[in-house]
Design an enzyme around this catalytic site. Structure first.
Site, PDB file in Angstrom:
ATOM      1  N   LYS B  67     -20.012  -2.013   2.848  1.00  0.00           N
ATOM      2  CA  LYS B  67     -19.613  -0.784   2.167  1.00  0.00           C
ATOM      3  C   LYS B  67     -20.607  -0.403   1.078  1.00  0.00           C
ATOM      4  CE  LYS B  67     -15.225   0.048   1.354  1.00  0.00           C
ATOM      5  NZ  LYS B  67     -14.335   1.234   1.433  1.00  0.00           N
ATOM      6  N   MET B  92     -10.965   8.867   5.450  1.00  0.00           N
ATOM      7  CA  MET B  92     -10.073   7.755   5.774  1.00  0.00           C
ATOM      8  C   MET B  92     -10.579   6.393   5.306  1.00  0.00           C
ATOM      9  SD  MET B  92      -7.659   9.485   7.076  1.00  0.00           S
ATOM     10  CE  MET B  92      -6.571   8.457   8.073  1.00  0.00           C
ATOM     11  N   ASN B 109      -9.028  13.338  -4.772  1.00  0.00           N
ATOM     12  CA  ASN B 109      -8.454  13.212  -3.436  1.00  0.00           C
ATOM     13  C   ASN B 109      -7.175  14.040  -3.381  1.00  0.00           C
ATOM     14  OD1 ASN B 109      -8.060  12.181  -0.775  1.00  0.00           O
ATOM     15  ND2 ASN B 109      -6.571  10.719  -1.581  1.00  0.00           N
ATOM     16  N   HIS B 111      -3.427  14.102  -1.351  1.00  0.00           N
ATOM     17  CA  HIS B 111      -2.560  13.250  -0.546  1.00  0.00           C
ATOM     18  C   HIS B 111      -1.295  14.030  -0.174  1.00  0.00           C
ATOM     19  CE1 HIS B 111      -0.923   9.516   0.998  1.00  0.00           C
ATOM     20  NE2 HIS B 111       0.218   9.824   0.401  1.00  0.00           N
TER      21      HIS B 111
END
Lengths: 203, 203
Positions: B67, B92, B109, B111
């Site tokens: 990552k 994702m 973000n 949601h």
């Protein structure tokens, strides 16, 4: 038409109790509040009941050997008054198997948050600490958990900048006082049906 | 006035990406979308970017040893385009320390639930399974957790009888498309200030 008989269990000031009573005295109401019961002798809700002319009882759990004995006494009272629906309104105890067993699907509670967020004590303070921008209130069927039963109705309430617990609580409370009587009417109109965790509300 | 530079990270169809782009092209908008990046080559959002004439990149995490390396490459791209704000929109992946460290307080973000209820995958299905009557959407700052960062704005959305995941998702999505661009504008207007977990929005 026979009206439904409601008992309200409370531990505090009884503002939802008062809202439910007022709603029950409006034209066309399909339920009557027969009884207020508190586990706490100092609950201001007991005095409110007296002013409304509604029988009010203090049942002190400390005088019983355990929750089962306490709830057995409570159920005697509820059954004597032919109570159809038990409404918790600021009642600070978990309901045990005796009361749940005698009133299956006939116990409601109101919680000052949008469950499943912020169950348990001090929901408004929990919401403020978490920094949510929307909170609200939830009316749900009671099960053995803490605010875990099937949800019947919810109302969102904005959290505003500068809110403290008192201001947010007051704003949510105004919606509680509208939502709870509405759900009780739905109950007696036979509009609530539980399917698993989902409450289906018929028109 | 210099406009803010936004990058959108996505993994899917990019409907929030499109809403953000449209908003950025309205009169008086204070930001421009400079870049779309997807970790997934098949994301329909990449094609949408092409149609909008916005540079679109697929960075495949599988081509990197981990990552950190993947995010280092991502950050090179973001910094080359002088990105001020990174908006996750159906991205994702958990954001790691490299990206968080290079854009502190500058990653948002959205949601599709009223957090802290229903974090993580399939929020709308979680909400339906739980039987809530109110759900909604949340725009929040991103931290290293799953949908745990400080909440900036929320919009409640009613759950209706007969809702399935698709119907509920569509109703929430309409609000997402309004809420997310609005928060981005607040960000560039300097109206967002983080105090602990609470985001203070100035007038």
């Amino acid at each position: 038409m026979k009206k439904g008989n409601v008992a309200v269990l409370l531990s505090g000031r009884g503002s939802n109790f008062a809202a439910i009573v007022r709603s029950s005295r409006a034209d066309g109401a399909d339920f009557t509040v027969r009884l207020a019961v508190s586990d706490c002798g100092e609950a201001a809700g007991l005095k409110k009941a007296a002013r409304f002319g509604i029988p009010a009882h203090h049942i002190d759990p400390a005088l019983f050997p355990g929750k089962a004995a306490y709830e057995t006494r409570l159920c005697e009272l509820l059954e004597r008054e032919k109570i159809d629906l038990v409404c918790l309104a600021g009642y600070m105890r978990l309901v045990g198997p005796v009361l749940l067993g005698r009133f299956p699907g006939r116990i409601l509670n109101i919680h000052p948050a949008l469950l499943p967020s912020f169950p348990g004590l001090d929901a408004q303070a929990q919401a403020l600490r978490h920094g949510v921008k929307v909170s609200g209130c939830t009316v749900h069927f009671v099960d053995s958990g803490t605010d875990t039963g099937a949800i019947i109705a919810q109302q969102a309430v904005a959290v505003r900048s500068g809110d403290d617990v008192e201001r947010l609580s007051r704003r949510i409370l105004r919606q509680e006082h509208i939502l709870y009587p509405r759900v009780i009417s739905m109950f007696f109109a036979g509009r609530l049906q539980i399917a698993g965790r989902t409450v289906i509300i018929s028109e």
